[in-house]
Scaffold this active site. Structure first.
Site, PDB file in Angstrom:
ATOM      1  N   GLU A  24      97.234 108.438  49.892  1.00  0.00           N
ATOM      2  CA  GLU A  24      97.933 107.168  49.732  1.00  0.00           C
ATOM      3  C   GLU A  24      99.313 107.365  49.123  1.00  0.00           C
ATOM      4  O   GLU A  24     100.285 106.760  49.585  1.00  0.00           O
ATOM      5  CB  GLU A  24      97.109 106.224  48.856  1.00  0.00           C
ATOM      6  CG  GLU A  24      95.903 105.687  49.563  1.00  0.00           C
ATOM      7  CD  GLU A  24      95.050 104.826  48.664  1.00  0.00           C
ATOM      8  OE1 GLU A  24      94.147 104.183  49.194  1.00  0.00           O
ATOM      9  OE2 GLU A  24      95.301 104.790  47.446  1.00  0.00           O
ATOM     10  N   HIS A  57      95.084  97.942  52.748  1.00  0.00           N
ATOM     11  CA  HIS A  57      93.832  97.946  52.000  1.00  0.00           C
ATOM     12  C   HIS A  57      93.057  96.638  52.145  1.00  0.00           C
ATOM     13  O   HIS A  57      92.057  96.431  51.465  1.00  0.00           O
ATOM     14  CB  HIS A  57      94.107  98.226  50.526  1.00  0.00           C
ATOM     15  CG  HIS A  57      94.483  99.639  50.286  1.00  0.00           C
ATOM     16  ND1 HIS A  57      95.774 100.088  50.417  1.00  0.00           N
ATOM     17  CD2 HIS A  57      93.733 100.712  49.965  1.00  0.00           C
ATOM     18  CE1 HIS A  57      95.797 101.384  50.165  1.00  0.00           C
ATOM     19  NE2 HIS A  57      94.578 101.786  49.895  1.00  0.00           N
TER      20      HIS A  57
END
Length: 67
Positions: A24, A57
């Site tokens: 990420e 997300h």
């Protein structure tokens, strides 16, 4: 030490605690920002990058609603 040995042996733990955060950071900080800055400028790029991070997300919210 025994707890860590068990955790490191678990592939899911490694994915969730090591690989996912590193990936990420690499993708959303190192790759997205340099691509956004030439298109939008530094200010809007800094504001847009977290929005893309949140949208990426959103599947976690869907998982929580399903289960």
């Amino acid at each position: 030490p025994r707890f860590w040995a068990v955790c490191v042996a678990d592939v899911r733990w490694l994915r969730n605690q090591v690989v996912a955060p590193l990936t990420e950071e690499l993708v959303f900080r190192a790759c997205m920002l340099p691509m956004l800055v030439p298109c939008t400028g530094p200010g809007p790029a800094v504001l847009a990058c977290p929005l893309f991070f949140g949208v990426a997300h959103f599947h976690h919210v869907i998982e929580q609603l399903r289960f």
